[in-house]
Design a protein around this motif. Sequence first.
Motif, mmCIF file in Angstrom:
data_model
loop_
_atom_site.group_PDB
_atom_site.id
_atom_site.type_symbol
_atom_site.label_atom_id
_atom_site.label_comp_id
_atom_site.label_asym_id
_atom_site.label_seq_id
_atom_site.Cartn_x
_atom_site.Cartn_y
_atom_site.Cartn_z
ATOM 1 N N GLY A 147 -60.616 29.579 -50.768
ATOM 2 C CA GLY A 147 -59.917 30.626 -50.044
ATOM 3 C C GLY A 147 -59.422 30.259 -48.659
ATOM 4 N N ARG A 148 -59.620 29.036 -48.212
ATOM 5 C CA ARG A 148 -59.123 28.663 -46.888
ATOM 6 C C ARG A 148 -58.129 27.506 -47.002
ATOM 7 N NH1 ARG A 148 -63.674 25.456 -47.095
ATOM 8 N NH2 ARG A 148 -63.446 23.462 -46.045
ATOM 9 N N ARG A 149 -57.130 27.541 -46.123
ATOM 10 C CA ARG A 149 -56.116 26.485 -46.084
ATOM 11 C C ARG A 149 -56.768 25.188 -45.648
ATOM 12 N NH1 ARG A 149 -51.743 26.638 -48.338
ATOM 13 N NH2 ARG A 149 -50.710 25.428 -46.772
ATOM 14 N N THR A 150 -56.305 24.095 -46.210
ATOM 15 C CA THR A 150 -56.841 22.796 -45.835
ATOM 16 C C THR A 150 -55.706 21.786 -45.731
ATOM 17 O OG1 THR A 150 -58.474 21.100 -46.366
ATOM 18 C CG2 THR A 150 -57.377 22.131 -48.226
ATOM 19 N N GLU A 151 -55.820 20.876 -44.761
ATOM 20 C CA GLU A 151 -54.840 19.805 -44.573
ATOM 21 C C GLU A 151 -55.578 18.526 -44.191
ATOM 22 O OE1 GLU A 151 -51.317 20.443 -42.310
ATOM 23 O OE2 GLU A 151 -51.252 22.563 -42.830
ATOM 24 N N TYR A 152 -55.018 17.410 -44.635
ATOM 25 C CA TYR A 152 -55.618 16.105 -44.362
ATOM 26 C C TYR A 152 -54.510 15.074 -44.367
ATOM 27 C CZ TYR A 152 -58.175 11.763 -45.359
ATOM 28 O OH TYR A 152 -58.663 10.483 -45.321
ATOM 29 N N THR A 153 -54.516 14.171 -43.389
ATOM 30 C CA THR A 153 -53.610 13.020 -43.365
ATOM 31 C C THR A 153 -54.330 11.870 -42.689
ATOM 32 O OG1 THR A 153 -51.632 14.400 -43.252
ATOM 33 C CG2 THR A 153 -51.382 12.121 -42.568
ATOM 34 N N HIS A 154 -54.280 10.717 -43.326
ATOM 35 C CA HIS A 154 -54.905 9.533 -42.735
ATOM 36 C C HIS A 154 -54.181 8.290 -43.258
ATOM 37 C CE1 HIS A 154 -58.146 7.370 -40.727
ATOM 38 N NE2 HIS A 154 -58.128 6.528 -41.750
ATOM 39 N N THR A 155 -53.992 7.314 -42.386
ATOM 40 C CA THR A 155 -53.401 6.035 -42.783
ATOM 41 C C THR A 155 -54.513 4.998 -42.864
ATOM 42 O OG1 THR A 155 -51.294 6.595 -41.758
ATOM 43 C CG2 THR A 155 -51.701 4.254 -42.207
ATOM 44 N N PHE A 156 -54.576 4.334 -44.007
ATOM 45 C CA PHE A 156 -55.585 3.307 -44.270
ATOM 46 C C PHE A 156 -54.920 1.941 -44.236
ATOM 47 C CE2 PHE A 156 -56.886 7.184 -46.332
ATOM 48 C CZ PHE A 156 -58.214 7.304 -45.944
ATOM 49 N N SER A 157 -55.712 0.897 -44.031
ATOM 50 C CA SER A 157 -55.147 -0.459 -43.969
ATOM 51 C C SER A 157 -54.651 -0.934 -45.327
ATOM 52 C CB SER A 157 -56.178 -1.448 -43.407
ATOM 53 O OG SER A 157 -57.350 -1.432 -44.202
ATOM 54 N N ASN A 158 -55.231 -0.407 -46.434
ATOM 55 C CA ASN A 158 -54.756 -0.744 -47.778
ATOM 56 C C ASN A 158 -55.304 0.274 -48.784
ATOM 57 O OD1 ASN A 158 -57.430 -1.678 -48.567
ATOM 58 N ND2 ASN A 158 -56.969 -3.579 -47.454
ATOM 59 N N THR A 159 -54.865 0.193 -50.020
ATOM 60 C CA THR A 159 -55.280 1.177 -51.026
ATOM 61 C C THR A 159 -56.768 1.078 -51.356
ATOM 62 O OG1 THR A 159 -54.569 -0.281 -52.819
ATOM 63 C CG2 THR A 159 -53.014 1.408 -52.101
ATOM 64 N N CYS A 160 -57.338 -0.109 -51.255
ATOM 65 C CA CYS A 160 -58.767 -0.265 -51.520
ATOM 66 C C CYS A 160 -59.569 0.551 -50.508
ATOM 67 C CB CYS A 160 -59.158 -1.736 -51.468
ATOM 68 S SG CYS A 160 -60.912 -2.030 -51.809
ATOM 69 N N MET A 161 -59.233 0.449 -49.236
ATOM 70 C CA MET A 161 -59.941 1.207 -48.202
ATOM 71 C C MET A 161 -59.738 2.711 -48.393
ATOM 72 S SD MET A 161 -61.795 -0.745 -46.440
ATOM 73 C CE MET A 161 -62.294 0.482 -45.264
ATOM 74 N N MET A 162 -58.564 3.099 -48.869
ATOM 75 C CA MET A 162 -58.316 4.518 -49.153
ATOM 76 C C MET A 162 -59.293 5.000 -50.221
ATOM 77 S SD MET A 162 -54.848 6.414 -50.490
ATOM 78 C CE MET A 162 -54.869 5.558 -52.067
ATOM 79 N N GLY A 163 -59.477 4.206 -51.271
ATOM 80 C CA GLY A 163 -60.403 4.574 -52.340
ATOM 81 C C GLY A 163 -61.847 4.599 -51.886
ATOM 82 N N VAL A 164 -62.218 3.665 -51.008
ATOM 83 C CA VAL A 164 -63.581 3.620 -50.483
ATOM 84 C C VAL A 164 -63.902 4.902 -49.731
ATOM 85 C CG1 VAL A 164 -65.018 2.497 -48.712
ATOM 86 C CG2 VAL A 164 -63.816 1.113 -50.399
ATOM 87 N N GLU A 165 -62.936 5.400 -48.957
ATOM 88 C CA GLU A 165 -63.196 6.550 -48.097
ATOM 89 C C GLU A 165 -62.868 7.911 -48.720
ATOM 90 O OE1 GLU A 165 -62.112 6.215 -43.981
ATOM 91 O OE2 GLU A 165 -62.200 4.024 -44.081
ATOM 92 N N THR A 166 -62.030 7.929 -49.765
ATOM 93 C CA THR A 166 -61.624 9.222 -50.339
ATOM 94 C C THR A 166 -61.975 9.367 -51.807
ATOM 95 O OG1 THR A 166 -59.381 8.482 -50.899
ATOM 96 C CG2 THR A 166 -59.709 9.419 -48.685
ATOM 97 N N GLY A 167 -62.694 8.429 -52.372
ATOM 98 C CA GLY A 167 -63.092 8.526 -53.763
ATOM 99 C C GLY A 167 -61.889 8.560 -54.698
ATOM 100 N N SER A 168 -61.933 9.458 -55.661
ATOM 101 C CA SER A 168 -60.875 9.558 -56.671
ATOM 102 C C SER A 168 -59.760 10.519 -56.292
ATOM 103 C CB SER A 168 -61.492 10.019 -57.985
ATOM 104 O OG SER A 168 -62.454 9.099 -58.416
ATOM 105 N N VAL A 169 -59.862 11.153 -55.148
ATOM 106 C CA VAL A 169 -58.898 12.199 -54.794
ATOM 107 C C VAL A 169 -57.464 11.679 -54.799
ATOM 108 C CG1 VAL A 169 -58.181 13.829 -53.006
ATOM 109 C CG2 VAL A 169 -60.608 13.535 -53.524
ATOM 110 N N PHE A 170 -57.227 10.517 -54.213
ATOM 111 C CA PHE A 170 -55.864 9.986 -54.134
ATOM 112 C C PHE A 170 -55.581 8.924 -55.195
ATOM 113 C CE2 PHE A 170 -56.677 11.805 -49.973
ATOM 114 C CZ PHE A 170 -55.562 12.612 -49.820
ATOM 115 N N ALA A 171 -56.396 8.829 -56.224
ATOM 116 C CA ALA A 171 -56.185 7.890 -57.324
ATOM 117 C C ALA A 171 -55.159 8.476 -58.281
ATOM 118 C CB ALA A 171 -57.505 7.601 -58.031
ATOM 119 N N LEU A 172 -53.901 8.480 -57.857
ATOM 120 C CA LEU A 172 -52.846 9.151 -58.623
ATOM 121 C C LEU A 172 -52.390 8.359 -59.827
ATOM 122 C CD1 LEU A 172 -50.625 10.495 -55.694
ATOM 123 C CD2 LEU A 172 -52.657 11.508 -56.730
ATOM 124 N N GLY A 173 -52.590 7.054 -59.826
ATOM 125 C CA GLY A 173 -52.153 6.226 -60.950
ATOM 126 C C GLY A 173 -53.110 6.298 -62.121
ATOM 127 N N GLY A 174 -52.704 5.754 -63.240
ATOM 128 C CA GLY A 174 -53.519 5.792 -64.454
ATOM 129 C C GLY A 174 -54.589 4.807 -64.524
#
Length: 138
Positions: free
Chosen positions: A111-138
């Motif tokens: 029920g509450r609005r949420t926003e998030y933006t972060h730039t990572f050094s590479n996709t591996c670091m993005m996965g380390v810090e955000t889990g599966s949330v941004f794993a958009l590929g198959g």
Amino acid sequence: MTKTTQAVRGGLLAAVALLTVGAAPAQAMPQKAVGGNWLYLTVTTGDARSSDTRGTLLLCDPPQGHAHAAQACEELRAAEGDITRIPVRADTLCPMIYAPVTASARGEWNGRRTEYTHTFSNTCMMGVETGSVFALGG
């Protein structure tokens, strides 16, 4: 008056007549909001000069939106919808290659609005810090 001027004048008069006849007040169509917990996710690879963005809508009631939707929704539930509270994957080793990627999310959680933006050094670091949330590929 030339034939071209008469044709343009006739066309304009016909257009005005059509606009006047169909000038009933427009009624707003009701917008059906997305219910439950959801986030619109985007991942942008590259820097400001050359980038590629892809995105998807992650729905969590029931999980759908990308290949790892069920896992992403579970991680978000455990973190109460706060991506920064997803546990860091300490068992993953990432290469020290600079290939910037920006992850963004906006939506609604419990029920509450949420926003998030972060730039990572590479996709591996993005996965380390955000889990599966941004794993958009198959």
